[in-house]
Design a protein around this motif. Sequence first.
Motif, PDB file in Angstrom:
ATOM      1  N   ALA A   8       1.524  32.123  26.483  1.00  0.00           N
ATOM      2  CA  ALA A   8       2.465  32.679  27.457  1.00  0.00           C
ATOM      3  C   ALA A   8       1.881  33.909  28.133  1.00  0.00           C
ATOM      4  N   ARG A   9       1.207  34.760  27.364  1.00  0.00           N
ATOM      5  CA  ARG A   9       0.611  35.968  27.947  1.00  0.00           C
ATOM      6  C   ARG A   9      -0.547  35.617  28.887  1.00  0.00           C
ATOM      7  N   THR A  10      -1.370  34.657  28.493  1.00  0.00           N
ATOM      8  CA  THR A  10      -2.478  34.236  29.359  1.00  0.00           C
ATOM      9  C   THR A  10      -1.945  33.684  30.674  1.00  0.00           C
ATOM     10  N   ALA A  11      -0.919  32.826  30.583  1.00  0.00           N
ATOM     11  CA  ALA A  11      -0.322  32.274  31.802  1.00  0.00           C
ATOM     12  C   ALA A  11       0.245  33.376  32.677  1.00  0.00           C
ATOM     13  N   MET A  12       0.904  34.355  32.071  1.00  0.00           N
ATOM     14  CA  MET A  12       1.489  35.461  32.833  1.00  0.00           C
ATOM     15  C   MET A  12       0.407  36.283  33.529  1.00  0.00           C
ATOM     16  N   LEU A  13      -0.673  36.590  32.809  1.00  0.00           N
ATOM     17  CA  LEU A  13      -1.730  37.429  33.385  1.00  0.00           C
ATOM     18  C   LEU A  13      -2.410  36.737  34.564  1.00  0.00           C
ATOM     19  N   PHE A  14      -2.620  35.427  34.448  1.00  0.00           N
ATOM     20  CA  PHE A  14      -3.258  34.724  35.559  1.00  0.00           C
ATOM     21  C   PHE A  14      -2.279  34.483  36.697  1.00  0.00           C
ATOM     22  N   SER A  15      -0.984  34.388  36.387  1.00  0.00           N
ATOM     23  CA  SER A  15       0.013  34.337  37.442  1.00  0.00           C
ATOM     24  C   SER A  15       0.048  35.657  38.198  1.00  0.00           C
ATOM     25  N   ARG A  16      -0.074  36.764  37.463  1.00  0.00           N
ATOM     26  CA  ARG A  16      -0.154  38.084  38.112  1.00  0.00           C
ATOM     27  C   ARG A  16      -1.431  38.203  38.934  1.00  0.00           C
ATOM     28  N   THR A  17      -2.524  37.616  38.418  1.00  0.00           N
ATOM     29  CA  THR A  17      -3.776  37.613  39.176  1.00  0.00           C
ATOM     30  C   THR A  17      -3.587  36.905  40.509  1.00  0.00           C
ATOM     31  N   ASN A  18      -2.900  35.758  40.481  1.00  0.00           N
ATOM     32  CA  ASN A  18      -2.648  35.032  41.722  1.00  0.00           C
ATOM     33  C   ASN A  18      -1.737  35.813  42.668  1.00  0.00           C
ATOM     34  N   THR A  19      -0.774  36.557  42.102  1.00  0.00           N
ATOM     35  CA  THR A  19       0.074  37.399  42.937  1.00  0.00           C
ATOM     36  C   THR A  19      -0.768  38.458  43.637  1.00  0.00           C
ATOM     37  N   LEU A  20      -1.677  39.053  42.904  1.00  0.00           N
ATOM     38  CA  LEU A  20      -2.587  40.049  43.482  1.00  0.00           C
ATOM     39  C   LEU A  20      -3.425  39.430  44.593  1.00  0.00           C
ATOM     40  N   LEU A  21      -4.037  38.258  44.305  1.00  0.00           N
ATOM     41  CA  LEU A  21      -4.926  37.624  45.274  1.00  0.00           C
ATOM     42  C   LEU A  21      -4.177  37.080  46.480  1.00  0.00           C
ATOM     43  N   SER A  22      -2.889  36.764  46.309  1.00  0.00           N
ATOM     44  CA  SER A  22      -2.141  36.186  47.421  1.00  0.00           C
ATOM     45  C   SER A  22      -2.021  37.151  48.592  1.00  0.00           C
ATOM     46  N   ILE A  23      -2.016  38.439  48.314  1.00  0.00           N
ATOM     47  CA  ILE A  23      -1.822  39.427  49.390  1.00  0.00           C
ATOM     48  C   ILE A  23      -3.028  39.458  50.330  1.00  0.00           C
ATOM     49  N   PRO A  24      -4.273  39.656  49.823  1.00  0.00           N
ATOM     50  CA  PRO A  24      -5.419  39.571  50.741  1.00  0.00           C
ATOM     51  C   PRO A  24      -5.653  38.164  51.272  1.00  0.00           C
ATOM     52  N   MET A  25      -5.317  37.131  50.484  1.00  0.00           N
ATOM     53  CA  MET A  25      -5.494  35.758  50.962  1.00  0.00           C
ATOM     54  C   MET A  25      -4.648  35.510  52.199  1.00  0.00           C
ATOM     55  N   LEU A  26      -3.356  35.883  52.141  1.00  0.00           N
ATOM     56  CA  LEU A  26      -2.475  35.694  53.291  1.00  0.00           C
ATOM     57  C   LEU A  26      -2.910  36.559  54.469  1.00  0.00           C
ATOM     58  N   PHE A  27      -3.410  37.759  54.184  1.00  0.00           N
ATOM     59  CA  PHE A  27      -3.930  38.624  55.244  1.00  0.00           C
ATOM     60  C   PHE A  27      -5.076  37.931  55.976  1.00  0.00           C
ATOM     61  N   ALA A  28      -6.021  37.351  55.195  1.00  0.00           N
ATOM     62  CA  ALA A  28      -7.172  36.687  55.806  1.00  0.00           C
ATOM     63  C   ALA A  28      -6.740  35.486  56.630  1.00  0.00           C
ATOM     64  N   MET A  29      -5.772  34.724  56.135  1.00  0.00           N
ATOM     65  CA  MET A  29      -5.318  33.546  56.850  1.00  0.00           C
ATOM     66  C   MET A  29      -4.622  33.928  58.163  1.00  0.00           C
ATOM     67  N   VAL A  30      -3.797  34.952  58.121  1.00  0.00           N
ATOM     68  CA  VAL A  30      -3.033  35.335  59.303  1.00  0.00           C
ATOM     69  C   VAL A  30      -3.914  36.019  60.335  1.00  0.00           C
ATOM     70  N   ILE A  31      -4.764  36.936  59.885  1.00  0.00           N
ATOM     71  CA  ILE A  31      -5.596  37.674  60.850  1.00  0.00           C
ATOM     72  C   ILE A  31      -6.586  36.757  61.531  1.00  0.00           C
ATOM     73  N   ASN A  32      -6.972  35.667  60.862  1.00  0.00           N
ATOM     74  CA  ASN A  32      -7.884  34.718  61.489  1.00  0.00           C
ATOM     75  C   ASN A  32      -7.242  34.050  62.707  1.00  0.00           C
ATOM     76  N   GLN A  33      -5.919  33.936  62.699  1.00  0.00           N
ATOM     77  CA  GLN A  33      -5.204  33.350  63.836  1.00  0.00           C
ATOM     78  C   GLN A  33      -4.796  34.385  64.877  1.00  0.00           C
ATOM     79  N   ASN A  34      -4.967  35.666  64.538  1.00  0.00           N
ATOM     80  CA  ASN A  34      -4.486  36.737  65.417  1.00  0.00           C
ATOM     81  C   ASN A  34      -5.522  37.855  65.504  1.00  0.00           C
ATOM     82  N   ALA A  35      -6.708  37.501  65.934  1.00  0.00           N
ATOM     83  CA  ALA A  35      -7.767  38.498  66.043  1.00  0.00           C
ATOM     84  C   ALA A  35      -7.379  39.585  67.038  1.00  0.00           C
ATOM     85  N   PHE A  36      -7.740  40.853  66.713  1.00  0.00           N
ATOM     86  CA  PHE A  36      -7.460  41.940  67.650  1.00  0.00           C
ATOM     87  C   PHE A  36      -8.630  42.906  67.676  1.00  0.00           C
TER      88      PHE A  36
END
Length: 206
Positions: A178-206
């Motif tokens: 349960a702890r391992t699953a939680m820690l890697f779920s938190r890892t994905n939460t962390l990575l989701s923020i820059p991942m979504l940034f990269a996906m969105v900014i690629n469509q909206n270059a400025f």
Amino acid sequence: MAGILSNLRNTIIAGFLLALALCIFYIYGQYSASEHFADALGSQAFWAFVLRWAHVLCGIMWIGLLYYFNFVQIPNMPNIPDEQKPAIGKVIAPAALWWFRWGAMGTIGFGIVLAALNGYLIEAYLLGFTDGGASTIIGIGMWLGTIMWFNVWFIIWPNQKVALGIVDAPAEDKPKAARTAMLFSRTNTLLSIPMLFAMVINQNAF
């Protein structure tokens, strides 16, 4: 209307039918009378749009459930009386995890096909080294998404199966899983923020 909204399957079907109607309306608005409707359906741009739409739909399912687990379920589990916790572990969590992992699979699957159709799959995974950096940002987003997908299928889900008792395992293994699953779920939460940034900014270059 209540007959549609009271049944999830009917609600989803109605949603797709409305989307189809909107698609037809859009195509007829974009193409002149001299052009055939089939021309739009036969274009690469149309199918790239369909893949991107499916990619986003699956991504909403995936990241939405990731945030549900990390912002709602996990923080509030200590507040749930012990006699009520089996309802989460035996009913809610397994159902959510099914949509969670298949949302992840749909997101990466449609994303890879979309990148291949648009001709930047290899360049993106090479982080733009072969195209002068044009695919670097989208490549970073794709690598982060791929890592997150790997975590879901090969770390979070196997450990959740142990923690929730879906597979047989010694009782002493469940807290660690349960702890391992939680820690890697938190890892994905962390990575989701820059991942979504990269996906969105690629469509909206400025």
